[in-house]
Scaffold this active site. Sequence first.
Site, mmCIF file in Angstrom:
data_model
loop_
_atom_site.group_PDB
_atom_site.id
_atom_site.type_symbol
_atom_site.label_atom_id
_atom_site.label_comp_id
_atom_site.label_asym_id
_atom_site.label_seq_id
_atom_site.Cartn_x
_atom_site.Cartn_y
_atom_site.Cartn_z
ATOM 1 N N GLY A 11 52.556 22.120 56.183
ATOM 2 C CA GLY A 11 51.674 22.693 55.165
ATOM 3 C C GLY A 11 52.180 24.035 54.687
ATOM 4 O O GLY A 11 51.408 24.981 54.504
ATOM 5 N N GLY A 14 50.627 26.392 51.928
ATOM 6 C CA GLY A 14 49.309 26.987 52.115
ATOM 7 C C GLY A 14 49.396 28.429 52.582
ATOM 8 O O GLY A 14 50.478 28.942 52.901
ATOM 9 N N THR A 102 44.823 23.466 63.448
ATOM 10 C CA THR A 102 43.951 22.711 62.539
ATOM 11 C C THR A 102 42.538 22.636 63.101
ATOM 12 O O THR A 102 42.344 22.386 64.290
ATOM 13 C CB THR A 102 44.511 21.291 62.354
ATOM 14 O OG1 THR A 102 45.846 21.371 61.851
ATOM 15 C CG2 THR A 102 43.649 20.483 61.396
ATOM 16 N N THR A 103 41.551 22.813 62.242
ATOM 17 C CA THR A 103 40.154 22.696 62.667
ATOM 18 C C THR A 103 39.473 21.575 61.897
ATOM 19 O O THR A 103 40.053 20.968 60.997
ATOM 20 C CB THR A 103 39.394 24.020 62.454
ATOM 21 O OG1 THR A 103 39.415 24.367 61.058
ATOM 22 C CG2 THR A 103 40.018 25.137 63.267
ATOM 23 N N ALA A 125 44.149 25.005 69.638
ATOM 24 C CA ALA A 125 43.078 26.000 69.749
ATOM 25 C C ALA A 125 42.410 26.175 68.405
ATOM 26 O O ALA A 125 43.057 26.126 67.362
ATOM 27 C CB ALA A 125 43.634 27.335 70.229
ATOM 28 N N HIS A 158 33.364 32.994 56.730
ATOM 29 C CA HIS A 158 34.732 32.778 56.280
ATOM 30 C C HIS A 158 34.794 32.785 54.753
ATOM 31 O O HIS A 158 33.769 32.753 54.071
ATOM 32 C CB HIS A 158 35.281 31.439 56.805
ATOM 33 C CG HIS A 158 35.672 31.477 58.244
ATOM 34 N ND1 HIS A 158 34.761 31.257 59.259
ATOM 35 C CD2 HIS A 158 36.856 31.736 58.846
ATOM 36 C CE1 HIS A 158 35.384 31.364 60.421
ATOM 37 N NE2 HIS A 158 36.643 31.665 60.201
ATOM 38 N N HIS A 159 36.004 32.749 54.227
ATOM 39 C CA HIS A 159 36.253 32.748 52.788
ATOM 40 C C HIS A 159 35.688 31.485 52.122
ATOM 41 O O HIS A 159 35.400 30.482 52.779
ATOM 42 C CB HIS A 159 37.757 32.844 52.522
ATOM 43 C CG HIS A 159 38.556 31.810 53.268
ATOM 44 N ND1 HIS A 159 38.753 30.541 52.798
ATOM 45 C CD2 HIS A 159 39.175 31.868 54.473
ATOM 46 C CE1 HIS A 159 39.472 29.847 53.657
ATOM 47 N NE2 HIS A 159 39.743 30.629 54.687
ATOM 48 N N LYS A 162 37.177 27.699 52.750
ATOM 49 C CA LYS A 162 37.152 26.966 54.023
ATOM 50 C C LYS A 162 36.298 25.717 53.865
ATOM 51 O O LYS A 162 35.172 25.773 53.351
ATOM 52 C CB LYS A 162 36.613 27.850 55.147
ATOM 53 C CG LYS A 162 36.738 27.207 56.519
ATOM 54 C CD LYS A 162 36.500 28.212 57.620
ATOM 55 C CE LYS A 162 36.619 27.578 59.007
ATOM 56 N NZ LYS A 162 37.940 26.992 59.246
#
Length: 273
Positions: A11, A14, A102-103, A125, A158-159, A162
């Site tokens: 990625g 990004g 990655t979440t 994590a 967060h921004h 997200k």
Amino acid sequence: MADLPGIVVTGVSGRMGQQLARMIAADDRMRLAGALERPGNDWEGRDLGACLGGAENGVIVGSDPAAAFAGAQAVIDFTSPAATVGFAEAAAAAGIVHVVGTTGMSPEQIAAVDAAGARTVVVRAGNMSLGVNLLVTLVRQVAAALDGAWDIEVIEAHHRHKVDAPSGTALMLGQAAAEGRGVALDEMAERGRDGITGARGAGAIGFSAIRGGDIVGEHDVLFATEGEQIRLSHRATDRSLFARGALTAALWGLSQPPGAYDMLDVLGLPKGK
């Protein structure tokens, strides 16, 4: 340079991918061995240095993980859940360290990524920063010290870009609170209040998410009871701290046996039961 460990960035177009590529190029402990993007991305087939607005560096942005991983020792992956599952399989096949930031992954996707630890090193994590992982440890300790009369709420911001909520970090903190209390987070989590919800559930671990502007990451864990509150907080003001943590994890993973690890392992911090 050839004897330095080679790192691939997924990625790469990004925000995190660009940050990682620049930091690896400036780090004398490692080399940038490859860069990956989705097929059809504007950067595919182009020199990464030029894409980043600088001089050409000979690293061509590709879309084939197997080809990129063949000449590398580690891959750092901040992409999407489905892409990360595919990268986990490719990294395991190549026998290289897979650092996953990655979440938003489902339990099944997490299990698939962690299963690759049977063949290679996986460090996964929800947050790569030292400060957040220290916060996780503190939340677990405080939750264990307080009784059920204390409500627990995880508040994160967060921004606007997200796409997942609660954040991976918020879930880490909620899991730490649940471990401290000796309960299962899935059974005690309370999310998305709207309308006439009724009173807060006894023992619930609540989550509140804020999205706006360019907020890098803010996390608070509130412990509240009658007459007093305890608030543990972390503020991130520069996303480079996440990149630094990921690079630390990649270098740490090079000397570890195959397995599924997290940042508490990397940092040598105590873990929950």
